[in-house]
Design an enzyme around this catalytic site. Structure first.
Site, PDB file in Angstrom:
ATOM      1  CG  ASP A 169      -2.035  -0.996   1.127  1.00  0.00           C
ATOM      2  OD1 ASP A 169      -2.382  -1.389  -0.001  1.00  0.00           O
ATOM      3  OD2 ASP A 169      -2.566  -1.396   2.180  1.00  0.00           O
ATOM      4  CE1 TYR A 172     -10.054  -1.186   0.081  1.00  0.00           C
ATOM      5  CE2 TYR A 172      -9.363   1.098  -0.128  1.00  0.00           C
ATOM      6  CZ  TYR A 172      -9.260  -0.134   0.486  1.00  0.00           C
ATOM      7  OH  TYR A 172      -8.360  -0.313   1.503  1.00  0.00           O
TER       8      TYR A 172
END
EC number: 3.2.1.18
Length: 469
Positions: free
Chosen positions: A151, A406
Site C-alpha cells: 500500500d 473498494y
C-alpha cells in the site's frame, strides 16, 4: 436681400454650424472617455466575493454616428462571478442506478503504457468530473510493477484525469501520496495528500495548485484519510482522517479546511468504535459520511458533521443487511443503529451508502467473504429501523465470478437536485491472481436515475493470461 445681407446670413449660419459641430465633437470625446473608464462600474468587492457589474446606458441620436466612424470604444470585461458551492438543492429521487463510465485500464495495459494504481475515486468540479487514483510510480508492463501489492511507498502519487481517460504516461501527478482525498469548493481543487514514514507521515493540503498547510502524524501509526472525495459547503471543506491501529482503538479526527488552511480540528464523538476510509456526501447544511469499521463491526459507521458549529456525532447504519466484507450471511447479520455488531469486523473494505428518507441505498460485494461481485439495492427502513432487511431494487453491477474491491460515493449537482453516483474498484493481479507479480485496477461508474434500466455485468474484463507478468 442685398449681397451684404446674404454674406452676413451665410456667415452666421456657417458659424452656428461650426459651433454646433465643435460642441458635438467635445460631447463625443467626453462620451468616449466615459465609455472607456466607466463602461462597467463595479462596486468594490467584499472579502472573497466578486460583485456583478451594471452597464451604463448611453443614449445618442443618429447624427452622432457620423462622428463615431473613426472612434474606437473599448469595453471593460467584467470578471465571471465565481461562488462557493453550498449543495442546498434536494437529493434526487431515484429508482436505481445507470451505467456512466468505465476506463478499461487493465485491458489497455496489455498493449500500452498505463499506470499501476489502486484506491481510485471520482470527484467533480462544477463543470466536469475527474477520476483519481494512487499510482505506484510505474506502468504495468515494467519490472517496477513487481511487488505493487504493498500500500505505501515514497513513489506513490495522486493521479488525476478527466473521467473516462485511463492513467496514461501524460497523466498529471498532483502530489506525493499513499492516501488521499480531493474536492472542489466551487473555486478551486483541494487535495489532501498523505505520504512519508508509517510512524511519522505528513498530510499536505494543496489548494489551487499551491501547498497551503500541513499536519504531521498524531498517533505515529499510519496517518490516513478517505480514499474518496471530501465535501465543501460555503467555502469550508471537511475531511475525515485516522491515525492508529487498523484492528484496535485509533484516533479519528475531522478536519475543517478553508482554501487549503486548516481552521478547526474536531475529535470523533458518538458511538462509532472504529473509523477508516469514509465515503462522504453533502446533506445541506451538513456533511454525512459512511465509513469502514475495521475492528468490531461489519455494519458501517455513520458520521454526521455540522459545518456551522463543527459538532460531530456518529452511529451505525440501521440496515440488518450490512455493507462490509467479510460479513455474516444475511439471515444472521444484525445492526441496532448505534453499536458495532461484533460480526466479522476485521478486516473490512471501503464502501458507501446514503440515506433516502427512512430508507437507505447501499452497495456491497456479492460475496460475503471475498472482494468479488458487486450489487446495489435499497433497504426499506434501513436508515431508521434497527435490523431492517426488506430489500428492493437490487442490481448486479459485477457478477460474482469477477473481482471487485473498494467502492465509494460522489455527488453531482444538477439543475434541480443533487444526484448520487458511485464507483467500483475492479482489482486485478495479486493477491488473488498469482500468475502475475503486480496489483492494479480499473473502475466502473454508475449514477442514480429516475428512469428505467436493464441488467448486465461490468467486470474488469482483462484476460490475465494476456497480461505482462
Amino acid at each position: 436681400m442685398n449681397p451684404n445681407q446674404k454674406i452676413i446670413t451665410i456667415g452666421s449660419v456657417s458659424l452656428t454650424i461650426a459651433t454646433v459641430c465643435f460642441l458635438m465633437q467635445i460631447a463625443i470625446l467626453a462620451t468616449t472617455v466615459t465609455l472607456h473608464f466607466k463602461q462597467h462600474e463595479c462596486d468594490s468587492p467584499a472579502s472573497n466575493q466578486v460583485m456583478p457589474c451594471e452597464p451604463i446606458i448611453i443614449e445618442r441620436n443618429i447624427t452622432e454616428i457620423v462622428y463615431l466612424n473613426n472612434t474606437t470604444i473599448e469595453k471593460e470585461i467584467c470578471p465571471e462571478v465565481v461562488e462557493y458551492r453550498n449543495w442546498s438543492k434536494p437529493q434526487c429521487q431515484i429508482t436505481g442506478f445507470a451505467p456512466f463510465s468505465k476506463d478499461n485500464s487493465i485491458r489497455l495495459s496489455a498493449g500500452g503504457d498505463i499506470w499501476v494504481t489502486r484506491e481510485p475515486y471520482v470527484s467533480c468540479d462544477p463543470g466536469k468530473c475527474y477520476q483519481f487514483a494512487l499510482g505506484q510510480g510505474t506502468t504495468l508492463d515494467n519490472k517496477h510493477s513487481n511487488g505493487t501489492i504493498h500500500d505505501r511507498s515514497p513513489h506513490r502519487t495522486l493521479l488525476m484525469n478527466e473521467l473516462g481517460v485511463p492513467f496514461h504516461l501524460g497523466t498529471k501527478q498532483v502530489c506525493a501520496a499513499w492516501s488521499s482525498s480531493s474536492c472542489h469548493d466551487g473555486k478551486a481543487w483541494l487535495h489532501v495528500c498523505v505520504t512519508g514514514d508509517d510512524r511519522n507521515a505528513t498530510a499536505s493540503f494543496i489548494y489551487d495548485g499551491r501547498l497551503v498547510d500541513s499536519i504531521g502524524s498524531w498517533s505515529q501509526n499510519i496517518l490516513r484519510t478517505q480514499e474518496s472525495e471530501c465535501v465543501c459547503i460555503n467555502g469550508t471543506c471537511t475531511v475525515v482522517m485516522t491515525d492508529g491501529s487498523a484492528s484496535g482503538r485509533a484516533d479519528t479526527r475531522i478536519l475543517f479546511i478553508k482554501e487549503g488552511k486548516i481552521v478547526h480540528i474536531g475529535p470523533l464523538s458518538g458511538s462509532a468504535q472504529h473509523i477508516e476510509e469514509c465515503s462522504c456526501y453533502p446533506r445541506y447544511p451538513d456533511v454525512r459520511c459512511i465509513c469502514r469499521d475495521n475492528w468490531k463491526g461489519s455494519n458501517r459507521p455513520v458520521i454526521d458533521i455540522n459545518m456551522e458549529d463543527y459538532s460531530i456525532d456518529s452511529s451505525y447504519v440501521c440496515s440488518g443487511l450490512v455493507g462490509d466484507t467479510p460479513r455474516n450471511d444475511d439471515s444472521s447479520s444484525n445492526s441496532n443503529c448505534r453499536d458495532p455488531n461484533n460480526e466479522r469486523g476485521n478486516p473490512g473494505v471501503k464502501g458507501w451508502a446514503f440515506d433516502n428518507g427512512d430508507d437507505v441505498w447501499m452497495g456491497r460485494t456479492i460475496s460475503k467473504d471475498l472482494r468479488s461481485g458487486y450489487e446495489t439495492f435499497k433497504v426499506i427502513g434501513g436508515w431508521s429501523t434497527p435490523n431492517s432487511k426488506s430489500q428492493v431494487n437490487r442490481q448486479v453491477i459485477v457478477d460474482n465470478n469477477n473481482w471487485s474491491g473498494y467502492s465509494g460515493i460522489f455527488s453531482v449537482e444538477g439543475k434541480s437536485c443533487i444526484n448520487r453516483c458511485f464507483y467500483v474498484e475492479l482489482i486485478r493481479g495479486r493477491p488473488q491472481e498469482t500468475r502475475v507479480w503486480w496489483t492494479s485496477n480499473s473502475i466502473v461508474v454508475f449514477c442514480g436515475t429516475s428512469g428505467t434500466y436493464g441488467t448486465g455485468s461490468w467486470p474488469d474484463g482483462a484476460n490475465i493470461n494476456f497480461m505482462p507478468i
